[in-house]
Design a protein around this motif. Structure first.
Motif, short mmCIF file in Angstrom:
data_model
loop_
_atom_site.label_atom_id
_atom_site.label_comp_id
_atom_site.label_asym_id
_atom_site.label_seq_id
_atom_site.Cartn_x
_atom_site.Cartn_y
_atom_site.Cartn_z
N ARG A 1 -0.44 -0.92 -8.95
CA ARG A 1 -0.02 -0.15 -7.79
C ARG A 1 0.54 1.17 -8.30
O ARG A 1 0.98 1.26 -9.44
CB ARG A 1 1.11 -0.85 -7.01
CG ARG A 1 0.70 -2.04 -6.16
CD ARG A 1 0.15 -1.65 -4.77
NE ARG A 1 -1.16 -1.02 -4.82
CZ ARG A 1 -2.33 -1.68 -4.91
NH1 ARG A 1 -2.35 -2.98 -4.97
NH2 ARG A 1 -3.48 -1.02 -4.95
N SER A 2 0.51 2.18 -7.46
CA SER A 2 1.15 3.45 -7.81
C SER A 2 2.65 3.29 -7.62
O SER A 2 3.14 3.20 -6.49
CB SER A 2 0.63 4.57 -6.92
OG SER A 2 -0.71 4.86 -7.25
N ARG B 1 6.46 4.70 -8.00
CA ARG B 1 7.07 6.04 -8.01
C ARG B 1 8.58 5.98 -8.16
O ARG B 1 9.27 6.97 -7.91
CB ARG B 1 6.69 6.77 -6.71
CG ARG B 1 5.18 6.97 -6.57
CD ARG B 1 4.81 7.74 -5.31
NE ARG B 1 3.39 8.02 -5.26
CZ ARG B 1 2.47 7.22 -4.71
NH1 ARG B 1 2.85 6.07 -4.16
NH2 ARG B 1 1.19 7.55 -4.72
N TRP C 1 -0.79 7.50 -11.16
CA TRP C 1 -1.68 8.65 -11.42
C TRP C 1 -1.08 9.87 -10.71
O TRP C 1 -1.01 9.90 -9.48
CB TRP C 1 -3.04 8.32 -10.85
CG TRP C 1 -4.15 9.31 -11.06
CD1 TRP C 1 -4.08 10.66 -11.08
CD2 TRP C 1 -5.52 8.97 -11.27
NE1 TRP C 1 -5.32 11.20 -11.27
CE2 TRP C 1 -6.23 10.17 -11.40
CE3 TRP C 1 -6.23 7.76 -11.35
CZ2 TRP C 1 -7.61 10.21 -11.59
CZ3 TRP C 1 -7.59 7.81 -11.54
CH2 TRP C 1 -8.28 9.02 -11.66
N LYS D 1 -6.58 -0.51 2.31
CA LYS D 1 -7.86 -0.20 1.66
C LYS D 1 -8.95 -0.93 2.43
O LYS D 1 -8.69 -1.99 3.00
CB LYS D 1 -7.85 -0.67 0.19
CG LYS D 1 -6.86 0.08 -0.68
CD LYS D 1 -6.83 -0.44 -2.12
CE LYS D 1 -5.68 0.17 -2.88
NZ LYS D 1 -6.05 1.26 -3.78
#
Ligand SMILES: Cc1cc2nc3c(=O)[nH]c(=O)nc-3n(C[C@H](O)[C@H](O)[C@H](O)COP(=O)(O)O)c2cc1C
Length: 170
Positions: free
Chosen positions: A11-12, A14, A113, A155
């Motif tokens: 997962r992103s 943060r 990313w 998604k």
């Protein structure tokens, strides 16, 4: 870790805990980037491992995704075309990034990313990391233990966007 487990678990992230990331973990993640495909095998990528706390604080304004992160890996590219005139350095950087994101998960770390934010902060990164002329700062990934587990974003189901033999084929 099974590759598909890593793909599904990624997962992103943060927001990170401050615990330092061991140097060997960061180097193993970079090694996964080096193994990524490269157009014409031109290998136009370089990597900057950042784990100095003062330097991390200097680059933290680049993105909220660096919140609390104890380390980051920055991808540099040489913006050069191949002999046929086609340039693939962006795709090369992307392939390395995905390999590194999955390697981080396989090593029980989290990452994200970050590229959009790098485009608008390239000068800050170039100064902070002493990047020479002729190389672009293309993207970066924070690395660390997650402070929170983000939910899986929406998604499409693969069946909605997959076609068999021809568009619309089932
Ligand atoms: C080319 C690209 C650029 C991205 N740039 C950023 C960025 O600048 N900042 C950020 O927080 N996330 C960035 N992301 C992460 C996406 O927002 C994230 O992958 C997406 O929301 C899906 O979430 P997931 O990675 O958890 O599946 C980027 C992803 C890609 C592929």
């Amino acid at each position: 870790m099974d590759l598909f487990d890593a793909i599904n678990a990624r997962r992103s992230v943060r927001s990170y805990l401050p615990d330092p990331v061991p140097a060997d973990v960061l180097h193993r993640i970079v090694a996964a980037g080096v193994e990524a495909p490269s157009g014409f095998n031109l290998q136009l990528r370089q990597y900057v491992i950042v784990d100095d706390p003062a330097l991390m604080d200097r680059i933290r304004p680049v993105s909220k995704a660096l919140t609390g992160a104890p380390a980051a890996i920055v991808i540099l590219v040489e913006p050069k075309a191949a002999s046929n005139g086609m340039a693939f350095y962006i795709q090369d950087a992307a392939a390395a990034m995905e390999n590194m994101l999955l390697a981080a998960v396989a090593l029980a770390y989290a990452a994200c990313w970050v590229e959009g934010a790098v485009r608008s902060h390239e000068d800050l990164l170039r100064d902070a990391l002493a990047v020479p002329d002729g190389l672009r700062v293309w993207s970066l990934m924070p690395v660390g233990k997650p402070a929170a587990a983000p939910p899986r974003p929406k998604k499409p189901d693969a069946s909605q966007i997959t076609h068999h033999n021809r568009y619309g084929g089932t």
